[in-house]
Scaffold this motif. Structure first.
Motif, short mmCIF file in Angstrom:
data_model
loop_
_atom_site.label_atom_id
_atom_site.label_comp_id
_atom_site.label_asym_id
_atom_site.label_seq_id
_atom_site.Cartn_x
_atom_site.Cartn_y
_atom_site.Cartn_z
N ALA A 54 117.35 13.22 112.14
CA ALA A 54 117.32 12.36 110.96
C ALA A 54 118.68 12.31 110.31
CB ALA A 54 116.29 12.88 109.95
N GLY A 55 118.99 11.16 109.75
CA GLY A 55 120.18 11.02 108.94
C GLY A 55 119.97 11.67 107.58
N GLN A 56 120.97 11.54 106.73
CA GLN A 56 120.95 12.22 105.43
C GLN A 56 119.69 11.93 104.63
OE1 GLN A 56 123.80 14.16 104.48
NE2 GLN A 56 122.48 14.96 102.86
N SER A 57 119.28 10.68 104.58
CA SER A 57 118.14 10.31 103.71
C SER A 57 116.81 10.76 104.28
CB SER A 57 118.12 8.80 103.49
OG SER A 57 117.92 8.11 104.71
N GLY A 58 116.74 11.02 105.59
CA GLY A 58 115.46 11.36 106.19
C GLY A 58 115.27 12.83 106.50
N ARG A 59 116.24 13.66 106.11
CA ARG A 59 116.13 15.09 106.42
C ARG A 59 115.11 15.78 105.54
NH1 ARG A 59 122.70 16.10 106.83
NH2 ARG A 59 123.01 14.60 108.54
N GLY A 60 114.56 16.87 106.07
CA GLY A 60 113.61 17.64 105.30
C GLY A 60 112.17 17.30 105.64
N PRO A 61 111.22 17.84 104.88
CA PRO A 61 109.80 17.67 105.21
C PRO A 61 109.28 16.29 104.85
CG PRO A 61 110.06 18.98 103.22
CD PRO A 61 111.44 18.76 103.76
#
Length: 238
Positions: A54-61
């Motif tokens: 994922a790119g920056q905006s899509g990272r994480g849960p």
């Protein structure tokens, strides 16, 4: 504890509406992905975690019920992660890799364990990927993983990253590791080389390695090819 994993590539071209006239060319990899997801369903896990680059905006849960779309690829097609989470408030969209995973789950009629997603940043160091995987593997008694990610994008002159002679050996090493469920080989993948070869699957594969520590799964490589000069792998660990 990890009881099963499926590894699939994540190009939006897997979705026939995106591939349009080229859709039949990827029928073999779609079939392999369906076979891999059948292994996940048979594992009867308590929890399914979908991991993808994922790119920056899509990272994480990303919680069950999170939504995404393929509109960025010219198709007005919406997807939803899992069949639960009906009351999940609207939020950020799934990154493309998890949107493709959601499409695969919908296509195969997933109705098993609760599903959640995790977008992993390409720069995440191997040690951190493994640590994340350990946490996932220890989060429930029976955990399954759907791991999305592509190999090198430098296998041919017309590949997105042009031809790089290091790409074929890198992909061959990945294919061997996935087919043999070789945790240590996945941990040892060179993050810098993977970045240079535009191999977006490196971090998710190393999350898988962390989740599989302490288990002894049997691996099976269901697909290994490079359509359009990009390495695509489908594998199962169970």
């Amino acid at each position: 504890m990890l009881v099963a994993a499926a590894v699939c590539p994540c190009p939006p071209l897997l979705v026939p509406e995106v591939a349009a006239g080229a859709a039949p060319e990827l029928d073999p990899v779609r079939t392999a992905c369906s076979d891999a997801l059948a292994v996940l369903a048979a594992a009867r896990a308590d929890r399914l975690v979908v991991v993808g680059p994922a790119g920056q905006s899509g990272r994480g849960p990303h919680p069950e019920g999170a939504r995404g779309s393929l509109r960025g690829f010219g198709v007005d097609l919406a997807v939803r992660l899992g069949d639960g989470g009906a009351d999940t408030p609207a939020g950020r969209e799934l990154p493309p890799s998890l949107a493709v995973a959601a499409w695969l789950l919908e296509r195969t009629g997933w109705s098993g364990a609760p599903v959640e997603g995790l977008g992993v940043g390409e720069p995440l160091a191997a040690e951190r990927c493994v640590e994340v995987g350990r946490r996932i593997g220890g989060a429930a008694e029976r955990v399954a993983l759907l791991v999305m990610g592509d190999g090198s994008a430098c296998r041919t002159l017309k590949a997105p990253g042009y031809l790089d002679e290091r790409a074929a050996p890198f992909d061959a090493a990945v294919a061997r590791a996935l087919g043999a469920a070789d945790v240590e080989a996945l941990k040892a993948l060179d993050a810098e080389l993977a970045h240079e070869l535009k191999a977006a699957g490196r971090a998710p594969w190393q999350v898988l390695a962390g989740a599989a520590e302490g288990t002894a799964p049997a691996g099976a490589l269901l697909y290994d090819d490079a359509p359009y000069g990009v390495g695509y792998f489908v594998a199962t660990w169970s």
